[in-house]
Design an enzyme around this catalytic site. Structure first.
Site, PDB file in Angstrom:
ATOM      1  N   HIS A 327      53.854  39.674  36.415  1.00  0.00           N
ATOM      2  CA  HIS A 327      52.898  39.985  37.487  1.00  0.00           C
ATOM      3  C   HIS A 327      52.006  38.824  37.863  1.00  0.00           C
ATOM      4  O   HIS A 327      51.083  38.984  38.661  1.00  0.00           O
ATOM      5  CB  HIS A 327      51.998  41.150  37.089  1.00  0.00           C
ATOM      6  CG  HIS A 327      52.709  42.452  36.955  1.00  0.00           C
ATOM      7  ND1 HIS A 327      52.796  43.367  37.970  1.00  0.00           N
ATOM      8  CD2 HIS A 327      53.386  42.983  35.912  1.00  0.00           C
ATOM      9  CE1 HIS A 327      53.485  44.425  37.565  1.00  0.00           C
ATOM     10  NE2 HIS A 327      53.859  44.213  36.315  1.00  0.00           N
ATOM     11  N   LYS A 514      39.061  44.220  45.999  1.00  0.00           N
ATOM     12  CA  LYS A 514      40.008  43.797  44.965  1.00  0.00           C
ATOM     13  C   LYS A 514      39.200  43.198  43.835  1.00  0.00           C
ATOM     14  O   LYS A 514      37.992  42.970  43.999  1.00  0.00           O
ATOM     15  CB  LYS A 514      41.013  42.764  45.503  1.00  0.00           C
ATOM     16  CG  LYS A 514      40.338  41.622  46.288  1.00  0.00           C
ATOM     17  CD  LYS A 514      41.321  40.729  47.025  1.00  0.00           C
ATOM     18  CE  LYS A 514      41.940  41.305  48.263  1.00  0.00           C
ATOM     19  NZ  LYS A 514      43.325  41.741  48.126  1.00  0.00           N
ATOM     20  N   ARG A 515      39.845  42.931  42.684  1.00  0.00           N
ATOM     21  CA  ARG A 515      39.090  42.290  41.624  1.00  0.00           C
ATOM     22  C   ARG A 515      38.476  40.978  42.124  1.00  0.00           C
ATOM     23  O   ARG A 515      39.012  40.319  43.007  1.00  0.00           O
ATOM     24  CB  ARG A 515      39.997  42.032  40.408  1.00  0.00           C
ATOM     25  CG  ARG A 515      40.223  43.283  39.576  1.00  0.00           C
ATOM     26  CD  ARG A 515      38.916  43.855  39.047  1.00  0.00           C
ATOM     27  NE  ARG A 515      38.376  43.056  37.981  1.00  0.00           N
ATOM     28  CZ  ARG A 515      38.543  43.319  36.692  1.00  0.00           C
ATOM     29  NH1 ARG A 515      39.214  44.379  36.308  1.00  0.00           N
ATOM     30  NH2 ARG A 515      38.016  42.541  35.772  1.00  0.00           N
ATOM     31  N   LYS A 520      41.298  34.796  44.744  1.00  0.00           N
ATOM     32  CA  LYS A 520      41.297  35.780  45.827  1.00  0.00           C
ATOM     33  C   LYS A 520      40.308  35.398  46.939  1.00  0.00           C
ATOM     34  O   LYS A 520      40.302  35.969  48.015  1.00  0.00           O
ATOM     35  CB  LYS A 520      40.983  37.166  45.276  1.00  0.00           C
ATOM     36  CG  LYS A 520      42.061  37.694  44.312  1.00  0.00           C
ATOM     37  CD  LYS A 520      41.688  39.053  43.747  1.00  0.00           C
ATOM     38  CE  LYS A 520      42.593  39.511  42.608  1.00  0.00           C
ATOM     39  NZ  LYS A 520      43.865  40.109  43.072  1.00  0.00           N
ATOM     40  N   THR A 622      48.679  44.827  46.471  1.00  0.00           N
ATOM     41  CA  THR A 622      49.139  46.158  46.880  1.00  0.00           C
ATOM     42  C   THR A 622      48.136  46.803  47.829  1.00  0.00           C
ATOM     43  O   THR A 622      48.505  47.673  48.616  1.00  0.00           O
ATOM     44  CB  THR A 622      49.379  47.076  45.667  1.00  0.00           C
ATOM     45  OG1 THR A 622      48.314  46.883  44.734  1.00  0.00           O
ATOM     46  CG2 THR A 622      50.701  46.753  44.999  1.00  0.00           C
ATOM     47  N   LYS A 626      48.302  49.303  51.428  1.00  0.00           N
ATOM     48  CA  LYS A 626      47.507  50.523  51.669  1.00  0.00           C
ATOM     49  C   LYS A 626      46.778  50.437  53.010  1.00  0.00           C
ATOM     50  O   LYS A 626      46.724  51.403  53.770  1.00  0.00           O
ATOM     51  CB  LYS A 626      46.509  50.737  50.520  1.00  0.00           C
ATOM     52  CG  LYS A 626      47.206  50.986  49.178  1.00  0.00           C
ATOM     53  CD  LYS A 626      46.288  50.845  47.962  1.00  0.00           C
ATOM     54  CE  LYS A 626      47.129  50.754  46.688  1.00  0.00           C
ATOM     55  NZ  LYS A 626      46.355  50.287  45.510  1.00  0.00           N
TER      56      LYS A 626
HETATM   57  C1  26W Z   1      45.971  39.091  29.456  1.00  0.00           C
HETATM   58  C2  26W Z   1      44.948  39.503  30.416  1.00  0.00           C
HETATM   59  C3  26W Z   1      45.553  40.001  31.666  1.00  0.00           C
HETATM   60  C4  26W Z   1      45.443  41.321  32.006  1.00  0.00           C
HETATM   61  C5  26W Z   1      46.033  41.784  33.152  1.00  0.00           C
HETATM   62  C6  26W Z   1      46.257  39.132  32.467  1.00  0.00           C
HETATM   63  C7  26W Z   1      46.845  39.590  33.607  1.00  0.00           C
HETATM   64  C8  26W Z   1      46.743  40.918  33.954  1.00  0.00           C
HETATM   65  C9  26W Z   1      47.440  41.425  35.186  1.00  0.00           C
HETATM   66  C10 26W Z   1      48.735  40.701  35.386  1.00  0.00           C
HETATM   67  C11 26W Z   1      46.575  41.356  36.386  1.00  0.00           C
HETATM   68  C12 26W Z   1      47.129  42.118  37.569  1.00  0.00           C
HETATM   69  O1  26W Z   1      46.730  43.226  37.812  1.00  0.00           O
HETATM   70  N1  26W Z   1      48.026  41.486  38.343  1.00  0.00           N
HETATM   71  C13 26W Z   1      48.382  42.009  39.647  1.00  0.00           C
HETATM   72  O2  26W Z   1      49.533  42.829  39.568  1.00  0.00           O
HETATM   73  C14 26W Z   1      49.771  43.474  40.804  1.00  0.00           C
HETATM   74  C15 26W Z   1      50.928  44.414  40.611  1.00  0.00           C
HETATM   75  O3  26W Z   1      52.114  43.717  40.477  1.00  0.00           O
HETATM   76  C16 26W Z   1      50.023  42.463  41.905  1.00  0.00           C
HETATM   77  O4  26W Z   1      50.138  43.147  43.121  1.00  0.00           O
HETATM   78  C17 26W Z   1      48.878  41.466  41.994  1.00  0.00           C
HETATM   79  O5  26W Z   1      49.193  40.428  42.904  1.00  0.00           O
HETATM   80  C18 26W Z   1      48.618  40.865  40.613  1.00  0.00           C
HETATM   81  O6  26W Z   1      47.451  40.045  40.638  1.00  0.00           O
END
Ligand code: 26W
Length: 778
Positions: A327, A514-515, A520, A622, A626
């Site tokens: 991701h 978004k976060r 971003k 995503t 929406k």
């Molecule tokens: C290890 C800490 C950590 C925790 C969560 C690192 C990374 C994450 C996720 C990968 C963050 C996340 O939510 N990524 C998002 O995933 C979505 C679903 O595929 C994508 O649409 C977003 O672009 C992506 O930032």
């Protein structure tokens, strides 16, 4: 209509000792949920024979489940009738907390996938952690983010069933805990719909309490074990950007991985006995990012230690069962665990990692890859375990989440791996469920669509294409405009209640939710707002369509810059909102505690969807989908799924700006922040606002630090690493173009509707059917 459900609600209320008239939100919630559970139980018990897929994820961001469940059960109307009959407001359940067991996109995607699988009849169960506290609640105090615990169980948990008898024991070097599953039904909508299961594990002590210590009146010692066990599933880590070497996080990952595998193997043995050769015919496991990847050596361990398979017997089974989704390509987010840490937490797993590493090295050697050339593949690099490498090596499938993201994985981030095993790589562009993200959150637009083309779109979003000829009908466009106005009024009322802020519903709504993350580029948005403000004050901008700029975002509590950006947006908002000259021109609002339920209010009211990440950084996104589905135009870069969105809806119906990924990553680039500012006085002015006294960061030094990150860089990155300055001018231009176009309301509404009509490919129904067919072999 059959009134079984209403009667069941009455019965449940009576059991709680209240009447519809005396019941509070909590009682109403409990009663309606339990009534629904009662009705769906028989369907939940049915399990089709054949292969099942399992979605392993550290996060499931479900939001509020009650209305979604009622919708999918076909009981939402009866519930609303029941409320009307008792003169209760349809919003009574708005006080119920969201299930916020996730950070952002990755967790919400997991929730959309569960909904889509159940609806499309795909046998997919979710496996994760039942955190006691979900993602923190956010308040903005003096412009600064403050975090408070999210007590999501405050109103009880009527949708879960505790399955004591299916508990398993999990061992760590320094403790043992019991994993107790809580099962939630995942209810499909419509004819093909089935009821799948989301199984969330809760950590509890193996021994209830230490009675000897208790009897000796050493109460701390008596409860120590319990507390240490419960700590395991106590909180969701609020980082979605950096992986820190956190013991407890590794424990959480192993905890739910091992528990889920033990429970899956139990089921398999009941059906098939000890012959494990059929495992990949029965079970597919999708790893949602690397967070559950410790499952790979754990499954090897279980097969080899408890069921006495050899490594060469077990490896192909593991590879046949598991698949991995990536991701993110952000280096900070790629998980690597220190071997020492791992050994001090789960030493029993380490030998199996070594086996994997050595097998990989042999395969590399057989292909003539040795020495330096072999290093990018190493699972063990001497001090650390590379989880993504292990995931690619020991699974049969690695996928990205949007076309550009998968291309970047193949061509750059994972190019060595792609060279060796190209057949393992594929793209599965993300999607969203139209049940929550249109039917539930925007019944007004849903009704318009259904009146025009019928309600088949609820389970087949491609049917939205049938809107294309209809869009030439002025009456339809006019009705869409009325819907948008209604959704703006609803948001205005909600915001007035929640924030004490009076939104102007007659303004254009421009939304970025978004976060909070540097990549971003919420800061770029704030710069452009400030530039517009000055442009209006100076008369450089005329004929401006009055605009409300809305932000919603949580920052990881330890992410200093992200918190500085929140403060900065607050300062820009204060300047503009308090300027009487801006009263009829601009508003800026940062809403507090942005979450799934807030998104459901904000998205339907938006005219412009801000998707402005630096090209090459947002894997997919995503929320962009929406907004599209709810009839907003995208103001965005050629990044993530934005690319596929404009491809479907047409560049002429969206506002694309900024450098492409090729331009961003061009090694021959010569621009510098200093040159860019020199050439563009307006840019210089907004950047300097961080440090020239225009704004006050409360003496924290946060704004200076942000300024330095742009102009000087830091030890770990070059200046302006996300190219805000490079894209500033084209962003301002694109945004002003959208502003001007909006003034032809009919024409703009038409653009919005073209987006709706082409949103079909972004249903998670499509995505999940691709996973089922192309990865899980269902
Ligand atoms: C290890 C800490 C950590 C925790 C969560 C690192 C990374 C994450 C996720 C990968 C963050 C996340 O939510 N990524 C998002 O995933 C979505 C679903 O595929 C994508 O649409 C977003 O672009 C992506 O930032």
């Amino acid at each position: 209509m059959d009134k079984t459900f209403s009667k069941e609600i009455d019965r449940e209320l009576a059991r709680l000792g209240v009447s519809p008239e005396t019941a509070g939100p909590k009682e109403l919630y409990t009663a309606v949920s339990q009534a629904a559970m009662e009705l769906l139980m028989p369907r939940w018990k049915e399990k089709a024979a054949g292969k099942r897929a399992c979605y392993f994820s550290a996060e499931f961001l479900l939001g509020r489940v009650v209305s979604a469940n009622l919708l999918n059960l076909g009981l939402l109307e009866e519930w609303n009738d029941w409320l009307r009959q008792h003169h209760l407001h349809p919003d009574v359940l708005e006080e119920i907390e969201d299930d916020a067991l996730g950070n952002g996109g990755l967790g919400r995607l997991a929730a959309c996938f569960l909904d889509s699988a159940a609806t499309q009849g795909v046998p997919l169960d979710g496996y994760g952690i039942r955190y006691r506290y979900g993602l923190f609640r956010q308040k903005i105090e003096n412009g600064f983010q403050r975090e408070y615990p999210d007590d999501w169980l405050r109103f009880g948990d009527p949708w879960s069933v505790r399955r004591e008898e299916e508990s398993v024991v999990i061992s760590f070097r320094d403790q043992q805990v019991r994993a107790v599953p809580y099962d939630m039904p995942v209810i499909g909508y419509g004819e093909k719909g089935v009821v799948n299961t989301l199984r969330l594990w809760q950590a509890e002590p193996v021994e209830e309490l230490d009675l000897t210590a208790f009897n000796n009146q050493d109460y701390d010692a008596a409860y120590r074990n319990r507390n240490r066990a419960e700590a395991l599933s106590a909180v969701l880590y609020p980082n979605d950007d950096t992986q820190e070497g956190k013991r407890l996080r590794l424990k959480q990952q192993y905890f739910f991985s091992s528990a889920s595998l033990q429970s899956i193997l139990r089921g398999y043995i009941t059906r098939r006995g000890e012959d494990f050769t059929h495992l990949p015919e029965d079970v597919a496991i999708q790893l949602n990012d690397t967070h559950p990847t410790v499952s790979i050596p754990e499954l090897l361990r279980l097969l080899m230690e408890e069921h006495l398979l050899s490594f060469e017997e077990a490896f192909p089974l593991v590879q046949g069962v598991f698949a991995y989704t990536n991701h993110t390509i952000m280096a900070e987010a790629l998980e690597k665990w220190d071997v020492e840490l791992l050994l001090s937490v789960i030493p029993q797993v380490y030998p199996y990692i070594v086996l994997l590493h050595n097998r990989l090295r042999r395969e590399l050697r057989d292909r003539g890859i040795t020495g330096k050339e072999a290093e990018p593949y190493f699972i063990l690099d001497g001090t650390r375990v590379h989880m993504a490498r292990m995931a690619i090596y020991a699974t049969h499938s690695t996928n990205g989440v949007a076309r550009i993201h998968t291309d970047i994985l193949k061509e750059r981030a994972l190019k060595e791996w792609y060279a060796l095993w190209p057949e393992r790589f594929s793209n599965k562009t993300n999607g969203i469920t139209q049940r929550r993200w249109l039917a539930l959150c925007n019944p007004e637009l849903s009704a318009l669509i259904t009146d025009e083309i019928g309600d088949g779109w609820l389970t087949d979003l491609d049917q939205l294409e049938q809107l294309v000829p209809v869009l030439e009908d002025g009456a339809v466009v006019a009705r869409f405009q009325q819907v948008k106005e209604e959704k703006k009024r609803q948001l205005r009322d909600y915001v007035a209640k929640r924030e004490g802020f009076e939104l102007r519903e007659d303004f254009l709504f421009d939304v970025q939710i978004k976060r909070l993350h540097e990549y971003k580029r919420q800061l770029l948005n704030a710069f452009a707002i400030l530039d517009t403000y000055w442009g209006l004050k100076e008369g450089r901008i005329t004929g401006f369509q009055p605009t409300a700029y809305l932000f919603g975002a949580k920052a990881a509590p330890g992410y200093y810059r992200a918190k500085g950006i929140i403060k900065y947006i607050g300062e820009v908002a204060r300047l503009i909102n308090s300027d009487p000259e801006m009263k009829d021109l601009m508003q800026v609002l940062f809403v507090q505690n942005y979450d799934v339920s807030y998104a459901e209010k904000l998205i339907p009211s938006a005219d412009v969807s801000e998707q402005i990440s630096t090209a090459g950084t947002e894997a997919s996104g995503t929320s962009n989908m929406k907004f599209m589905l709810n009839g907003a135009v995208t103001l965005g870069t050629l990044d993530g799924a934005n690319i596929e969105i404009v491809e479907q809806a047409g560049a002429e119906n969206n506002y694309i700006f900024g450098a492409t990924v090729e331009q961003i990553q061009d090694p021959g680039r010569t621009d510098t922040p200093e040159h860019l500012c020199e050439a563009q006085p307006r840019l210089r002015r907004v950047v300097e606002s961080l440090v020239d006294g225009t704004f006050d960061d409360g003496g924290t030094g946060m704004f200076r630090e942000l300024y330095d990150s742009l102009m000087k860089g830091a030890s770990w990155h070059k200046p302006d690493q996300y190219d805000l300055l490079l894209d500033f001018q084209s962003y301002c231009d694109a945004r002003l173009r959208a502003n001007r176009d909006y003034q032809d309301r009919g024409e703009f509404a038409h653009k919005c509707l073209v987006n709706v009509a082409h949103a079909g490919p972004f249903s998670s129904d499509r995505t999940i059917l691709q996973y089922a067919k192309e990865i899980w072999g269902l």
